[in-house]
Design a protein around this motif. Structure first.
Motif, PDB file in Angstrom:
ATOM      1  N   UNK A  67      29.479  31.026  45.644  1.00  0.00           N
ATOM      2  CA  UNK A  67      29.672  30.045  46.388  1.00  0.00           C
ATOM      3  C   UNK A  67      30.895  29.925  47.424  1.00  0.00           C
ATOM      4  N   UNK A  68      32.175  30.576  46.460  1.00  0.00           N
ATOM      5  CA  UNK A  68      33.283  30.582  47.410  1.00  0.00           C
ATOM      6  C   UNK A  68      32.963  31.631  48.537  1.00  0.00           C
ATOM      7  N   UNK A  69      32.422  32.677  48.279  1.00  0.00           N
ATOM      8  CA  UNK A  69      32.253  33.489  49.261  1.00  0.00           C
ATOM      9  C   UNK A  69      31.518  33.116  50.625  1.00  0.00           C
ATOM     10  N   UNK A  70      30.347  32.136  50.266  1.00  0.00           N
ATOM     11  CA  UNK A  70      29.566  31.765  51.297  1.00  0.00           C
ATOM     12  C   UNK A  70      30.296  30.536  52.113  1.00  0.00           C
ATOM     13  N   UNK A  72      33.738  30.322  51.900  1.00  0.00           N
ATOM     14  CA  UNK A  72      34.832  30.845  52.574  1.00  0.00           C
ATOM     15  C   UNK A  72      34.348  31.530  53.980  1.00  0.00           C
ATOM     16  N   UNK A  73      33.137  32.023  53.831  1.00  0.00           N
ATOM     17  CA  UNK A  73      32.982  33.120  55.054  1.00  0.00           C
ATOM     18  C   UNK A  73      32.653  31.948  56.261  1.00  0.00           C
ATOM     19  N   UNK A  74      31.830  30.992  55.789  1.00  0.00           N
ATOM     20  CA  UNK A  74      31.762  29.864  56.956  1.00  0.00           C
ATOM     21  C   UNK A  74      32.946  29.433  57.724  1.00  0.00           C
ATOM     22  N   UNK A  75      34.044  29.175  56.641  1.00  0.00           N
ATOM     23  CA  UNK A  75      35.322  28.682  56.950  1.00  0.00           C
ATOM     24  C   UNK A  75      36.020  29.847  58.030  1.00  0.00           C
ATOM     25  N   UNK A  76      36.063  31.075  57.540  1.00  0.00           N
ATOM     26  CA  UNK A  76      36.603  31.973  58.270  1.00  0.00           C
ATOM     27  C   UNK A  76      36.005  32.029  59.639  1.00  0.00           C
ATOM     28  N   UNK A  77      34.715  31.950  59.691  1.00  0.00           N
ATOM     29  CA  UNK A  77      33.990  31.992  61.144  1.00  0.00           C
ATOM     30  C   UNK A  77      34.362  30.903  61.914  1.00  0.00           C
ATOM     31  N   UNK A  78      34.595  29.597  61.369  1.00  0.00           N
ATOM     32  CA  UNK A  78      34.988  28.646  62.123  1.00  0.00           C
ATOM     33  C   UNK A  78      36.552  28.631  62.532  1.00  0.00           C
ATOM     34  N   UNK A  79      37.379  29.436  61.618  1.00  0.00           N
ATOM     35  CA  UNK A  79      38.639  29.458  62.114  1.00  0.00           C
ATOM     36  C   UNK A  79      38.849  30.087  63.499  1.00  0.00           C
ATOM     37  N   UNK A  80      38.276  30.984  63.882  1.00  0.00           N
ATOM     38  CA  UNK A  80      38.511  31.883  65.015  1.00  0.00           C
ATOM     39  C   UNK A  80      37.319  31.802  65.957  1.00  0.00           C
TER      40      UNK A  80
END
Length: 157
Positions: A67-70, A72-80
């Motif tokens: 869940x953290x990976x999922x 966290x991945x969405x968060x990183x996509x939204x970061x940049x």
């Protein structure tokens, strides 16, 4: 008690929204997105902590880390990338909270207050991101294209 937790989540979301909006408008937008990214990853990470504290099996810890990976991945996509990835992450997180940790087997170790508070908190934050970035209330400040390109502001004087 559930109503109180939902109201608490809404109040906390409102506080975060004010902070994120201010960061987006008065500093670089990346600061606001970084905070949203950090908090989304942190919200998912809390379940790893709850599972470990309760002495759950390694399988549960791995499931929570997934869940953290999922998220966290969405968060990183939204970061940049598009902030809509952040909105999607925040909008989907209540599914993890409510389905798995309130009604599902994660109920054995996850506090009800956290799962229910996250429901209103996450959805309000997701709505803010979607609306604010869609309508230009947050994000980089843009000059009107027509005036900048044609120089009409200089000629109007």
């Amino acid at each position: 008690m559930t109503t109180q937790w939902l109201v608490n989540g809404a109040f906390q979301a409102g506080t975060l929204i004010v902070v994120v909006w201010a960061l987006s408008r008065w500093t670089r937008d990346i600061a606001a997105r970084a905070l949203l990214c950090f908090l989304l990853s942190g919200a998912a990470s809390m379940y790893v902590y709850y599972a470990a504290r309760a002495g759950e099996s390694a399988g549960w810890i791995v499931a929570e880390l997934a869940g953290v990976a999922v998220y966290g991945g969405l968060a990183l996509l939204g970061l940049r990338g598009s902030p809509m990835w952040l909105a999607a992450g925040w909008a989907l997180h209540p599914v993890w909270d409510v389905a798995l940790h309130y009604f599902g087997p994660g109920h054995a170790f996850a506090p009800d207050a956290y799962a229910v508070t996250c429901l209103s908190f996450d959805l309000l934050v997701a709505a803010y991101i979607a609306v604010a970035y869609r309508y230009g209330l947050a994000g980089p400040k843009r000059r009107p294209a027509a005036r900048a390109a044609t120089g009409t502001a200089a000629r109007a004087r």
